[in-house]
Design a protein around this motif. Structure first.
Motif, PDB file in Angstrom:
ATOM      1  N   ALA A 198       0.887  -1.447   0.131  1.00 25.24           N
ATOM      2  CA  ALA A 198      -0.052  -0.007  -0.032  1.00 25.24           C
ATOM      3  C   ALA A 198       0.908   1.127   0.119  1.00 25.24           C
ATOM      4  O   ALA A 198       1.993   1.360   0.747  1.00 25.24           O
ATOM      5  CB  ALA A 198      -0.902  -0.085   1.293  1.00 25.24           C
ATOM      6  N   ALA A 199       0.340   2.330  -0.729  1.00 25.17           N
ATOM      7  CA  ALA A 199       1.255   3.442  -0.608  1.00 25.17           C
ATOM      8  C   ALA A 199       0.738   4.378   0.305  1.00 25.17           C
ATOM      9  O   ALA A 199       1.396   5.465   0.527  1.00 25.17           O
ATOM     10  CB  ALA A 199       1.165   4.177  -2.110  1.00 25.17           C
ATOM     11  N   GLU A 200      -0.493   4.409   0.442  1.00 27.14           N
ATOM     12  CA  GLU A 200      -1.136   5.551   1.376  1.00 27.14           C
ATOM     13  C   GLU A 200      -2.165   4.500   2.218  1.00 27.14           C
ATOM     14  O   GLU A 200      -2.672   3.649   2.292  1.00 27.14           O
ATOM     15  CB  GLU A 200      -1.924   6.380   0.523  1.00 27.14           C
ATOM     16  CG  GLU A 200      -1.343   7.408  -0.280  1.00 27.14           C
ATOM     17  CD  GLU A 200      -2.014   8.368  -0.937  1.00 27.14           C
ATOM     18  OE1 GLU A 200      -1.363   9.354  -1.412  1.00 27.14           O
ATOM     19  OE2 GLU A 200      -3.076   8.140  -0.945  1.00 27.14           O
ATOM     20  N   ILE A 201      -2.409   5.224   3.457  1.00 30.20           N
ATOM     21  CA  ILE A 201      -3.405   5.040   4.679  1.00 30.20           C
ATOM     22  C   ILE A 201      -4.201   6.385   4.894  1.00 30.20           C
ATOM     23  O   ILE A 201      -3.837   7.432   4.845  1.00 30.20           O
ATOM     24  CB  ILE A 201      -2.948   4.180   5.778  1.00 30.20           C
ATOM     25  CG1 ILE A 201      -1.737   5.467   6.268  1.00 30.20           C
ATOM     26  CG2 ILE A 201      -2.122   2.940   5.723  1.00 30.20           C
ATOM     27  CD1 ILE A 201      -1.231   4.932   7.662  1.00 30.20           C
ATOM     28  N   GLU A 202      -5.623   5.863   5.104  1.00 31.20           N
ATOM     29  CA  GLU A 202      -6.524   7.109   5.207  1.00 31.20           C
ATOM     30  C   GLU A 202      -7.583   6.667   6.239  1.00 31.20           C
ATOM     31  O   GLU A 202      -8.140   5.770   6.412  1.00 31.20           O
ATOM     32  CB  GLU A 202      -7.287   7.224   3.921  1.00 31.20           C
ATOM     33  CG  GLU A 202      -8.299   8.430   3.863  1.00 31.20           C
ATOM     34  CD  GLU A 202      -8.937   8.503   2.467  1.00 31.20           C
ATOM     35  OE1 GLU A 202      -8.870   9.548   1.797  1.00 31.20           O
ATOM     36  OE2 GLU A 202      -9.533   7.471   2.089  1.00 31.20           O
ATOM     37  N   LEU A 203      -8.015   7.772   6.871  1.00 28.24           N
ATOM     38  CA  LEU A 203      -9.226   7.725   8.246  1.00 28.24           C
ATOM     39  C   LEU A 203     -10.216   8.817   7.375  1.00 28.24           C
ATOM     40  O   LEU A 203      -9.986   9.815   6.967  1.00 28.24           O
ATOM     41  CB  LEU A 203      -8.710   8.362   9.268  1.00 28.24           C
ATOM     42  CG  LEU A 203      -7.514   7.473   9.977  1.00 28.24           C
ATOM     43  CD1 LEU A 203      -6.954   8.290  11.123  1.00 28.24           C
ATOM     44  CD2 LEU A 203      -8.011   6.082  10.210  1.00 28.24           C
ATOM     45  N   LEU A 204     -11.236   8.133   7.155  1.00 26.89           N
ATOM     46  CA  LEU A 204     -12.463   8.941   6.726  1.00 26.89           C
ATOM     47  C   LEU A 204     -13.613   9.052   7.754  1.00 26.89           C
ATOM     48  O   LEU A 204     -14.178   8.164   8.110  1.00 26.89           O
ATOM     49  CB  LEU A 204     -13.177   8.376   5.587  1.00 26.89           C
ATOM     50  CG  LEU A 204     -13.672   9.029   4.403  1.00 26.89           C
ATOM     51  CD1 LEU A 204     -12.696   9.602   3.773  1.00 26.89           C
ATOM     52  CD2 LEU A 204     -14.475   7.896   3.459  1.00 26.89           C
ATOM     53  N   TYR A 205     -13.669  10.593   8.517  1.00 33.01           N
ATOM     54  CA  TYR A 205     -14.383  10.707   9.547  1.00 33.01           C
ATOM     55  C   TYR A 205     -16.026  11.079   9.017  1.00 33.01           C
ATOM     56  O   TYR A 205     -15.709  12.172   7.884  1.00 33.01           O
ATOM     57  CB  TYR A 205     -13.708  11.698  10.377  1.00 33.01           C
ATOM     58  CG  TYR A 205     -12.540  11.189  11.156  1.00 33.01           C
ATOM     59  CD1 TYR A 205     -13.088  10.542  12.459  1.00 33.01           C
ATOM     60  CD2 TYR A 205     -11.384  11.456  10.790  1.00 33.01           C
ATOM     61  CE1 TYR A 205     -11.543  10.255  13.390  1.00 33.01           C
ATOM     62  CE2 TYR A 205     -10.172  10.742  11.575  1.00 33.01           C
ATOM     63  CZ  TYR A 205     -10.605  10.416  12.801  1.00 33.01           C
ATOM     64  OH  TYR A 205      -9.554   9.739  13.474  1.00 33.01           O
ATOM     65  N   LEU A 206     -16.864  10.596   9.489  1.00 34.51           N
ATOM     66  CA  LEU A 206     -18.211  10.821   8.921  1.00 34.51           C
ATOM     67  C   LEU A 206     -19.012  11.839  10.030  1.00 34.51           C
ATOM     68  O   LEU A 206     -19.856  12.503   9.505  1.00 34.51           O
ATOM     69  CB  LEU A 206     -18.983   9.688   8.517  1.00 34.51           C
ATOM     70  CG  LEU A 206     -17.992   8.636   7.805  1.00 34.51           C
ATOM     71  CD1 LEU A 206     -19.083   7.418   7.632  1.00 34.51           C
ATOM     72  CD2 LEU A 206     -17.934   9.175   6.482  1.00 34.51           C
ATOM     73  N   LYS A 207     -18.601  11.680  11.320  1.00 35.97           N
ATOM     74  CA  LYS A 207     -19.271  12.446  12.130  1.00 35.97           C
ATOM     75  C   LYS A 207     -19.067  14.010  11.850  1.00 35.97           C
ATOM     76  O   LYS A 207     -19.901  14.920  12.101  1.00 35.97           O
ATOM     77  CB  LYS A 207     -19.155  12.154  13.788  1.00 35.97           C
ATOM     78  CG  LYS A 207     -19.956  12.710  14.597  1.00 35.97           C
ATOM     79  CD  LYS A 207     -19.805  12.024  15.902  1.00 35.97           C
ATOM     80  CE  LYS A 207     -20.734  12.727  17.069  1.00 35.97           C
ATOM     81  NZ  LYS A 207     -20.664  12.102  18.393  1.00 35.97           N
ATOM     82  N   GLU A 208     -17.680  14.382  11.589  1.00 41.73           N
ATOM     83  CA  GLU A 208     -17.354  15.475  11.242  1.00 41.73           C
ATOM     84  C   GLU A 208     -16.419  15.521   9.987  1.00 41.73           C
ATOM     85  O   GLU A 208     -15.375  15.040  10.170  1.00 41.73           O
ATOM     86  CB  GLU A 208     -16.420  16.230  12.357  1.00 41.73           C
ATOM     87  CG  GLU A 208     -17.066  16.366  13.760  1.00 41.73           C
ATOM     88  CD  GLU A 208     -16.097  16.754  14.974  1.00 41.73           C
ATOM     89  OE1 GLU A 208     -14.915  17.077  14.469  1.00 41.73           O
ATOM     90  OE2 GLU A 208     -16.529  16.726  15.955  1.00 41.73           O
ATOM     91  N   PRO A 209     -17.132  15.567   9.006  1.00 47.32           N
ATOM     92  CA  PRO A 209     -16.528  15.228   7.592  1.00 47.32           C
ATOM     93  C   PRO A 209     -15.100  15.898   7.491  1.00 47.32           C
ATOM     94  O   PRO A 209     -14.568  16.922   7.464  1.00 47.32           O
ATOM     95  CB  PRO A 209     -17.422  16.052   6.709  1.00 47.32           C
ATOM     96  CG  PRO A 209     -18.796  16.333   7.309  1.00 47.32           C
ATOM     97  CD  PRO A 209     -18.417  16.439   8.936  1.00 47.32           C
ATOM     98  N   ARG A 210     -14.333  14.713   7.326  1.00 46.37           N
ATOM     99  CA  ARG A 210     -13.011  14.885   7.129  1.00 46.37           C
ATOM    100  C   ARG A 210     -12.057  13.750   6.638  1.00 46.37           C
ATOM    101  O   ARG A 210     -12.582  12.591   7.158  1.00 46.37           O
ATOM    102  CB  ARG A 210     -12.213  15.284   8.435  1.00 46.37           C
ATOM    103  CG  ARG A 210     -10.820  15.556   8.798  1.00 46.37           C
ATOM    104  CD  ARG A 210     -10.585  15.970   9.968  1.00 46.37           C
ATOM    105  NE  ARG A 210      -9.154  16.454  10.028  1.00 46.37           N
ATOM    106  CZ  ARG A 210      -8.492  16.579  11.177  1.00 46.37           C
ATOM    107  NH1 ARG A 210      -9.074  16.590  12.606  1.00 46.37           N
ATOM    108  NH2 ARG A 210      -6.976  17.119  11.262  1.00 46.37           N
ATOM    109  N   ALA A 211     -11.191  13.870   5.749  1.00 49.37           N
ATOM    110  CA  ALA A 211     -10.594  12.770   5.263  1.00 49.37           C
ATOM    111  C   ALA A 211      -8.951  12.957   5.532  1.00 49.37           C
ATOM    112  O   ALA A 211      -8.655  14.091   5.245  1.00 49.37           O
ATOM    113  CB  ALA A 211     -10.877  12.483   3.753  1.00 49.37           C
TER     114      ALA A 211
END
Length: 227
Positions: A198-211
């Protein structure tokens, strides 16, 4: 053998067997629980003490399931009405599982609807190129001598390479940043071991929209494995 005394209860004697626990695979969540509190891990994972579900957990499971179905569609079909339909189905199943456990159904439905609405403010699902077998992907390997089993929310193909994404229906908590990233880095290490770096890791927050996206650095992976 150890004894524990609390203010309102008699001493409790705990007998710990001398043999090691079964060598079942460790998940990223189990590792985080152990690092957070080994005693709590023992009661929950070894002694199998039942812990009640919570509103947040029910919301998280329902939204994760809905997004899995949504992203499995062809990009032009990833529409809000399809997401809402999948969420309604997931909520029916999840609420049935926790019936009689004191979970507020209205709170669950409202929280799930807010999270799903926020998802559209976080990314455009039609633009996500899901990797083959990239939804709820099971990874199974040995990491730092431990048998490891994980299920990755999503693996996408991006310009830098594969991106591992984890959906978060709770609010971002800065004190847990390394814990969040460690889980993702363990998934990246597992994929690397399986020949799919994998080249990247990501956290996708949905309660307070934010990637939040980070590159996968070898030093960061080594630190996660060392933990």
């Amino acid at each position: 053998m150890a004894s524990q005394r609390t203010s309102n209860r008699a001493p409790v004697t705990v007998r710990v067997p001398e043999t090691a626990p079964p060598e079942r695979p460790w998940s990223a969540t189990a590792i985080e629980k152990f690092l957070g509190c080994p005693l709590r891990y023992w009661w929950q994972r070894i002694e199998r003490w039942e812990t009640p579900s919570t509103t947040a957990l029910v919301i998280g499971r329902a939204v994760h399931e809905a997004l899995e179905h949504l992203l499995a569609l062809d990009p032009p079909d990833r529409l809000p009405e399809r997401a809402d339909a999948y969420l309604a189905e997931a909520l029916t199943s999840e609420l049935a599982l926790v019936a009689g456990q004191g979970i507020d159904e209205v709170e669950v439905r409202e929280g799930s609807a807010r999270a799903m609405a926020s998802y559209w403010d976080t990314e455009a699902p039609a633009d996500v190129e899901v990797a083959p077998d990239g939804l709820e992907r099971e990874v199974r390997t040995d990491l730092a001598g431990l048998p490891f089993l994980g299920h990755i929310d999503r693996i996408a193909v991006t310009e830098p390479g594969l991106r591992v994404t984890d959906y978060k229906t709770g609010a971002p908590k800065p004190k847990y940043w390394w814990s969040y990233w460690r889980q993702q880095l363990l998934y990246a290490a597992a994929l690397e071991d399986m020949g799919e770096p994998a080249a990247e890791i990501e956290l996708l927050y949905l309660k307070e929209p934010r990637a939040v996206t980070r590159p996968v650095y070898p030093a960061a992976v080594r630190r996660a494995l060392a933990d």
